[in-house]
Design an enzyme around this catalytic site. Sequence first.
Site, short mmCIF file in Angstrom:
data_model
loop_
_atom_site.label_atom_id
_atom_site.label_comp_id
_atom_site.label_asym_id
_atom_site.label_seq_id
_atom_site.Cartn_x
_atom_site.Cartn_y
_atom_site.Cartn_z
N GLU A 137 0.45 -7.95 -2.95
CA GLU A 137 1.62 -8.26 -4.15
C GLU A 137 1.71 -9.67 -4.14
O GLU A 137 2.76 -10.41 -4.35
CB GLU A 137 2.74 -7.54 -3.94
CG GLU A 137 3.53 -7.75 -2.51
CD GLU A 137 3.15 -6.90 -1.32
OE1 GLU A 137 3.58 -6.85 -0.39
OE2 GLU A 137 1.67 -6.40 -1.57
N ASN A 138 0.48 -10.67 -3.94
CA ASN A 138 0.82 -12.13 -4.00
C ASN A 138 1.57 -12.47 -5.44
O ASN A 138 1.32 -11.98 -6.40
CB ASN A 138 -0.57 -12.89 -4.03
CG ASN A 138 -1.23 -12.36 -2.56
OD1 ASN A 138 -0.62 -12.27 -1.64
ND2 ASN A 138 -2.54 -12.06 -2.90
N HIS A 142 2.69 -0.28 -8.45
CA HIS A 142 3.15 -0.65 -7.24
C HIS A 142 3.22 -1.99 -6.75
O HIS A 142 4.31 -2.51 -6.23
CB HIS A 142 2.19 0.32 -6.17
CG HIS A 142 2.42 0.12 -4.68
ND1 HIS A 142 3.47 1.13 -4.01
CD2 HIS A 142 2.54 -0.92 -3.74
CE1 HIS A 142 3.61 0.60 -2.83
NE2 HIS A 142 2.91 -0.76 -2.94
N GLU A 143 2.03 -2.71 -7.03
CA GLU A 143 2.10 -4.14 -6.63
C GLU A 143 3.08 -4.90 -7.63
O GLU A 143 3.77 -5.68 -7.29
CB GLU A 143 0.77 -4.74 -7.03
CG GLU A 143 -0.45 -4.10 -6.08
CD GLU A 143 0.01 -3.76 -4.61
OE1 GLU A 143 0.72 -4.91 -4.20
OE2 GLU A 143 -0.41 -2.93 -4.14
N HIS A 160 6.64 -4.60 -6.19
CA HIS A 160 7.05 -5.55 -5.21
C HIS A 160 7.50 -6.97 -5.47
O HIS A 160 8.13 -7.57 -4.92
CB HIS A 160 5.64 -5.96 -4.41
CG HIS A 160 5.49 -5.09 -3.44
ND1 HIS A 160 5.91 -4.83 -2.33
CD2 HIS A 160 4.14 -4.15 -3.09
CE1 HIS A 160 5.33 -4.14 -1.58
NE2 HIS A 160 4.26 -3.71 -1.95
N GLU A 206 7.82 -1.53 1.17
CA GLU A 206 6.91 -0.40 0.78
C GLU A 206 7.67 0.70 0.33
O GLU A 206 7.21 1.32 -0.57
CB GLU A 206 5.83 -0.09 1.81
CG GLU A 206 4.91 -1.36 2.03
CD GLU A 206 4.07 -1.90 1.08
OE1 GLU A 206 4.27 -1.43 0.09
OE2 GLU A 206 3.66 -2.98 1.29
N ASP A 232 -0.04 -4.63 11.99
CA ASP A 232 -0.87 -3.90 11.03
C ASP A 232 -0.73 -2.30 11.45
O ASP A 232 -1.36 -1.57 10.70
CB ASP A 232 -2.39 -4.28 11.04
CG ASP A 232 -2.44 -5.73 10.25
OD1 ASP A 232 -1.60 -5.74 9.38
OD2 ASP A 232 -3.23 -6.39 10.79
N TYR A 242 5.72 3.63 3.40
CA TYR A 242 5.48 4.05 2.08
C TYR A 242 6.10 5.38 1.62
O TYR A 242 6.99 5.37 0.93
CB TYR A 242 3.83 4.14 1.70
CG TYR A 242 3.25 2.82 1.60
CD1 TYR A 242 3.10 2.04 0.64
CD2 TYR A 242 2.84 2.45 2.86
CE1 TYR A 242 2.20 0.95 0.71
CE2 TYR A 242 2.01 1.07 2.90
CZ TYR A 242 1.63 0.53 1.70
OH TYR A 242 0.99 -0.85 1.83
N ARG A 276 -12.55 -1.17 1.43
CA ARG A 276 -10.85 -0.75 1.27
C ARG A 276 -11.06 0.36 2.41
O ARG A 276 -11.40 1.36 2.23
CB ARG A 276 -10.79 -0.18 -0.06
CG ARG A 276 -9.20 0.27 -0.23
CD ARG A 276 -8.97 0.70 -1.40
NE ARG A 276 -7.55 1.18 -1.55
CZ ARG A 276 -7.01 1.77 -2.79
NH1 ARG A 276 -7.61 2.17 -3.69
NH2 ARG A 276 -5.85 1.86 -2.44
N LYS A 323 -8.52 2.01 3.37
CA LYS A 323 -7.93 3.35 2.97
C LYS A 323 -9.11 4.46 2.79
O LYS A 323 -9.12 5.68 3.09
CB LYS A 323 -6.82 3.50 2.17
CG LYS A 323 -6.22 4.77 1.55
CD LYS A 323 -5.76 4.57 0.25
CE LYS A 323 -5.41 6.03 -0.15
NZ LYS A 323 -4.77 6.02 -1.59
#
Length: 651
Positions: A312-313, A336-337, A340, A359, A415, A423, A597, A599
């Site tokens: 989410e920069n 979602h992003e 943020h 989150e 992390d 979440y 990725r 996940k």
Amino acid sequence: MRSTYYLTLATLGLALSGAIMAAGCSRDAADTTAKPATAAAPAPAKEDTRLDEHSYAEPDKVKTKDLALELHVDFDKKELSGSATYTLDWLDPKWGKLVLDTRDLTVEKVVGERADGNWRDLTFVQSPPDKILGSALTIAVPERNKRIRITYHTSPTASGLQWLTPEMTEGKKTPFMFSQSQQIHARSWVPLQDTTMVRFTYTAHVTAPKDVMVLMSANNDPKAVRDGDYTFEMPQAIPSYLLAIAAGDLVFEPTGPRSGVWAEPAMAKKAATEFSDTPKMMATAEKLYGPYRWGRYDILVLPPSFPYGGMENPRITFATPTAITGDKSLVSLIAHELSHSWSGNLVTFARSRDAWLNEGFTTYVEMRIVEDLYGKERADMEKIVARNELKEEFTNENLDRQPLAIKAGVLKDPDDNLTGTVYTKGAWFAEFLETRFGREAFDAFLRGYFDHFAFQSITTEQFADYAKANLLDKYPGKVTQAEFDAWLHEPGIPATAPQVTSPRFDAVDSVRKAYLDTGKLPDAATVSKWTTYEYVHFIEGLPQTMKPEQLAALDGVFHFTGTPNGEIAQRWYPLAVRSGYVQANDAIAEFLARVGRRKLIMPTYGELVKTPQGLQLAEQIYAKAKPGYHPITSGSVEQVIADAKAGKTTH
């Protein structure tokens, strides 16, 4: 790799304190050429005395107000080099040092600006590196200079940067570089007070090869000329983990008057079509929770090696191409992003153990956007999938990471938060509050919360106090303090949690049951109308292991093996591995080599390493895939393989 020689800690302690006293006693002491000490700083204060247990910084003594970067992007060296200038706010008038977080950075020079405008060398030391925290950079600042400048360069193996050769990109012609600063990886490419407790504005001047477009989490101009010389400004104060940079063969495609997509030329129009609902998402979020305060909202589509779904920069979300499926079935990632921009970027968690504040509320807002644009049925299906994942993730071995308010010292590595906790449980808690207080009252509360704490970093305790005053006490009898506290402090999911059902998932359950009971394959015409989440639900309800011939028959109907959809692949391939369905091995190898990725790929690696043959295959795949993986992903895969070789069980 930076090479440093270390003196004894006692010797260095005397050296640093002597430098501070000498500089403080003599006006000319700071004028002498001060070289970096070839020794380690004394060990930082014990962890329980730090404001942020994952940072060496001392933001109660001095804070960074503004950061000015001068950087050069060197693809041959895989290095960022230049300087960082800090405008400081000295909160303690007697304090005489600045401690910054670094990881694998080579610090060449530190200078401070004096009252007469001249810059003078300052003495500094870097501590021995900690595997998780990196090294503390301690600078003696006896004059408490308002501005300090550090000249430095990064390591080719910086944990927060990934350097891709042209062959690893979509276009195959231009190299690519991007950052991933969250949780505490910003310190690997900028010396920082790398804690969410510190927010700062920033500017940057970045030079790069002329065929490369550079973007940052700042004011990116869609009409910028690609000339290798770029300037940026972020006027809103942000925490360090939202500092971001990317460089590559990037072009822009608009999706609205204040939104668009940056991507490699071959991907740009496809991505813009996939994410064309972005303006509608922005309008929905603003209707619910107030104005979008960041100017533009653009999306940068990164190469498949990006270790996360999205980051989410501010002003420019970094997104995985695995969300682009052609049917908008996974665009909730963008919802979602975008969310943020209120929960996280605007109101930020103060410590890693407060991550659910980012989150959890973001996932809740995401579901509200999905419900508004795509219907309650789809939102409910997504909730059920997430809650099923939570049930798998929560075990007796990780009870200490299941409360929303995780205790200090539990998270050794920031992390290591559980996805299910920060979440899913966080969003479930928000839904519980919405259910009890009513949607209208809870929306008003959440909007007030975002306004009240705007551009601040807060703790779980601060949220709890605010909620008590503006929810529990304001609407007595709706939620008891004990019920509220159970969500924050107890593991698992409280009995008060609202439940969700899905008629479409019920239909999927019926199809699956009929197949398992009779062996009759599902009707291809029926299942061809399913969405991603229905396919996911079908696979998740299958037995843990099946006969290879059964999976081959299912493949004949569903064509799961070789699917371009990562959400399906991350569930089908572990089942294939557990079941000895070796026909899928080539597709598994291709998927794991193409996608970085975490996940999506870690479940399959996790199953492969459980058998000698699978472990061998995992090592072979990883050896080929590693050059295209982000360091964060490589670390995860290497840990799973190492644990398997050591006979450890990975949960």
